[in-house]
Design an enzyme around this catalytic site. Structure first.
Site, PDB file in Angstrom:
ATOM      1  N   SER A  28       8.288   9.886   5.638  1.00 24.79           N
ATOM      2  CA  SER A  28       7.406  10.550   5.116  1.00 24.79           C
ATOM      3  C   SER A  28       7.357  12.018   5.743  1.00 24.79           C
ATOM      4  O   SER A  28       7.862  11.995   7.204  1.00 24.79           O
ATOM      5  CB  SER A  28       6.169  10.030   5.252  1.00 24.79           C
ATOM      6  OG  SER A  28       5.050  10.734   5.048  1.00 24.79           O
ATOM      7  N   TYR A  42       0.180   4.546  10.628  1.00 26.05           N
ATOM      8  CA  TYR A  42       1.126   4.670   9.606  1.00 26.05           C
ATOM      9  C   TYR A  42       2.328   6.036   9.784  1.00 26.05           C
ATOM     10  O   TYR A  42       3.485   5.711   9.625  1.00 26.05           O
ATOM     11  CB  TYR A  42       0.473   5.333   8.321  1.00 26.05           C
ATOM     12  CG  TYR A  42       1.310   5.634   7.164  1.00 26.05           C
ATOM     13  CD1 TYR A  42       1.999   4.766   6.173  1.00 26.05           C
ATOM     14  CD2 TYR A  42       1.608   7.183   6.898  1.00 26.05           C
ATOM     15  CE1 TYR A  42       2.590   5.254   5.057  1.00 26.05           C
ATOM     16  CE2 TYR A  42       2.407   7.375   5.886  1.00 26.05           C
ATOM     17  CZ  TYR A  42       3.127   6.289   4.958  1.00 26.05           C
ATOM     18  OH  TYR A  42       3.781   6.770   4.024  1.00 26.05           O
TER      19      TYR A  42
HETATM   20  P1  NAD Z   1       3.473   2.399  -4.178  1.00 25.50           P
HETATM   21  O1  NAD Z   1       2.297   1.620  -3.800  1.00 25.50           O
HETATM   22  O2  NAD Z   1       3.820   2.489  -5.622  1.00 25.50           O
HETATM   23  O3  NAD Z   1       4.621   1.599  -3.375  1.00 25.50           O
HETATM   24  C1  NAD Z   1       4.480   0.760  -2.259  1.00 25.50           C
HETATM   25  C2  NAD Z   1       4.822  -0.428  -2.733  1.00 25.50           C
HETATM   26  O4  NAD Z   1       5.094  -1.229  -1.235  1.00 25.50           O
HETATM   27  C3  NAD Z   1       3.986  -1.309  -3.408  1.00 25.50           C
HETATM   28  O5  NAD Z   1       4.348  -1.193  -4.621  1.00 25.50           O
HETATM   29  C4  NAD Z   1       4.391  -2.835  -2.860  1.00 25.50           C
HETATM   30  O6  NAD Z   1       5.314  -3.367  -3.719  1.00 25.50           O
HETATM   31  C5  NAD Z   1       5.001  -2.589  -1.606  1.00 25.50           C
HETATM   32  N1  NAD Z   1       4.320  -3.410  -0.595  1.00 25.50           N
HETATM   33  C6  NAD Z   1       3.502  -2.843   0.430  1.00 25.50           C
HETATM   34  N2  NAD Z   1       3.144  -4.136   1.163  1.00 25.50           N
HETATM   35  C7  NAD Z   1       3.910  -4.865   0.787  1.00 25.50           C
HETATM   36  C8  NAD Z   1       4.071  -6.314   1.168  1.00 25.50           C
HETATM   37  N3  NAD Z   1       3.216  -6.777   2.167  1.00 25.50           N
HETATM   38  N4  NAD Z   1       4.987  -7.167   0.708  1.00 25.50           N
HETATM   39  C9  NAD Z   1       5.504  -6.589  -0.333  1.00 25.50           C
HETATM   40  N5  NAD Z   1       5.753  -5.405  -0.876  1.00 25.50           N
HETATM   41  C10 NAD Z   1       4.468  -4.682  -0.279  1.00 25.50           C
HETATM   42  O7  NAD Z   1       3.540   3.772  -3.628  1.00 25.50           O
HETATM   43  P2  NAD Z   1       4.611   4.830  -3.036  1.00 25.50           P
HETATM   44  O8  NAD Z   1       3.820   5.946  -2.616  1.00 25.50           O
HETATM   45  O9  NAD Z   1       5.432   4.951  -3.986  1.00 25.50           O
HETATM   46  O10 NAD Z   1       5.196   4.244  -1.691  1.00 25.50           O
HETATM   47  C11 NAD Z   1       6.480   4.043  -1.607  1.00 25.50           C
HETATM   48  C12 NAD Z   1       6.948   4.440  -0.085  1.00 25.50           C
HETATM   49  O11 NAD Z   1       6.860   5.946  -0.174  1.00 25.50           O
HETATM   50  C13 NAD Z   1       6.490   4.063   0.983  1.00 25.50           C
HETATM   51  O12 NAD Z   1       7.053   3.541   1.845  1.00 25.50           O
HETATM   52  C14 NAD Z   1       5.349   4.950   1.304  1.00 25.50           C
HETATM   53  O13 NAD Z   1       5.049   5.008   2.729  1.00 25.50           O
HETATM   54  C15 NAD Z   1       6.374   6.290   1.096  1.00 25.50           C
HETATM   55  N6  NAD Z   1       5.654   7.473   0.925  1.00 25.50           N
HETATM   56  C16 NAD Z   1       4.770   7.454  -0.070  1.00 25.50           C
HETATM   57  C17 NAD Z   1       3.959   9.049   0.045  1.00 25.50           C
HETATM   58  C18 NAD Z   1       2.944   9.444  -1.168  1.00 25.50           C
HETATM   59  O14 NAD Z   1       2.499  10.223  -0.979  1.00 25.50           O
HETATM   60  N7  NAD Z   1       2.856   8.329  -2.081  1.00 25.50           N
HETATM   61  C19 NAD Z   1       4.492  10.033   0.938  1.00 25.50           C
HETATM   62  C20 NAD Z   1       5.313   9.810   1.885  1.00 25.50           C
HETATM   63  C21 NAD Z   1       5.865   8.459   1.944  1.00 25.50           C
END
Ligand code: NAD
Ligand code: MG
Length: 298
Positions: A190, A203
């Site tokens: 991130s 985080y």
């Molecule tokens: P999202 O909620 O769609 O995806 C995160 C997924 O993590 C969930 O769908 C879930 O299936 C999984 N998850 C969480 N806890 C879990 C557990 N205990 N067991 C199994 N699965 C679990 O959101 P996203 O934003 O697409 O996140 C995907 C990645 O992107 C993450 O690593 C997040 O940190 C990273 N990220 C997101 C952003 C943002 O702004 N959305 C920015 C930087 C990084």
């Protein structure tokens, strides 16, 4: 306005119709419950055979960035196994259907990433049902905003590290014996690893750990012909952000601080994962691809 990967468009003007209004969801949250649906590229992503015959495992593949990546991988020709929480079945069903519509095999493997046994079983089941594994995407993640460190519970700290860091370690370790030369590992870090928010101390620390883990491992695995890379998203419109990732009242301004002046959509992240998964990136390892709306990373 056209949103496919191939039409010249003004990046500041894209997605003006998606309203990130204040909202909140319990647990990990669902794409299905978001008021304005994130764009996962389901209507637009066009594959060109870049991952023909490949076998991918994507954690958090039910929604958001992982969901968009699963759609893109399938349209590029890969069979895809998805990890997600059991309560996200509705979102996972949608991605499974899109993978199958692309003519590829989808393997749904729900469970909890905080559970070591699930993580090792996940790899074994993915390998068995896909007939091997050559792309691993560690993307599942937990993000909970808390104003003061004194209010970060031991439980939250532990869960954030288990989900974001330990699961990546357990899954990668279990996957390594199966990865042949040419295989690729992609971990989701991130912008928080570089520009941490004051309210995301736990985080942001996990995202720095993911980045550094990947750069160390990339050197270890390079002689084996396995590449390890990182995607570092900026603010992206996903369930995670509406399920405690941000204070709900901050969502209307979400992403407006970026030079492009708006949040990203999952569909805009997927091509970076495709690039790093495919042999197009054969000389790229230990790299972090920043997909963050133009925030400078030095
Ligand atoms: P999202 O909620 O769609 O995806 C995160 C997924 O993590 C969930 O769908 C879930 O299936 C999984 N998850 C969480 N806890 C879990 C557990 N205990 N067991 C199994 N699965 C679990 O959101 P996203 O934003 O697409 O996140 C995907 C990645 O992107 C993450 O690593 C997040 O940190 C990273 N990220 C997101 C952003 C943002 O702004 N959305 C920015 C930087 C990084
Ligand atoms: Mg989800």
């Amino acid at each position: 306005m056209s949103r496919d990967q191939y039409t010249l468009t003004d990046p500041t003007a894209l997605y003006a119709d998606i309203d990130t209004e204040a909202q909140s969801q319990p647990g990990a949250g669902l794409d299905a419950n978001m008021r304005d649906q994130p764009d996962l590229g389901a209507d637009t992503y066009r594959g060109t055979g870049r991952l023909e015959g490949r076998k991918a495992l994507i954690t958090g593949g039910d929604s958001g960035i992982g969901g968009a990546t699963a759609i893109a991988f399938a349209r590029e020709g890969a069979d895809v196994a998805l990890s997600y929480l059991p309560e996200e079945q509705e979102d996972a069903d949608r991605i499974v259907a899109l993978i199958e519509e692309a003519g590829r095999k989808a393997v749904a493997l729900p469970g909890d990433l905080k559970d070591r046994q699930y993580c090792t079983d996940l790899v074994a089941r993915a390998v068995e049902q896909l007939g091997g594994l050559d792309i691993l995407v560690n993307n599942g993640g937990k993000q909970q905003t808390v104003e003061s460190l004194e209010d970060v519970t031991d439980e939250q700290f532990d869960e954030t590290f288990k989900t974001n860091v330990y699961a990546m370690f357990w899954i990668t370790k279990a996957a390594l014996p199966h990865l042949q030369p040419g295989s690729t590992i992609i971990n989701t870090s991130s912008v928080q690893a570089y520009q941490p928010s004051p309210t995301l101390v736990d985080y942001a620390s996990t995202k720095a750990a993911i980045n550094t883990f990947s750069k160390a491992l990339a050197q270890q695995l390079a002689p084996k012909g396995i590449r390890v890379n990182v995607v570092a998203p900026g603010p992206v419109w996903t369930p995670l952000q509406t399920a405690g990732g941000q204070p709900p009242e901050d969502l209307p301004e979400f992403g407006q601080q970026t030079p492009l002046g708006r949040p990203g959509q999952p569909a805009e992240l997927a091509p970076a994962f495709v690039f790093l998964a495919s042999p197009e990136s054969s000389y790229v390892s230990g790299a972090t691809v920043h997909v963050n709306g133009g925030m400078p990373i030095l």
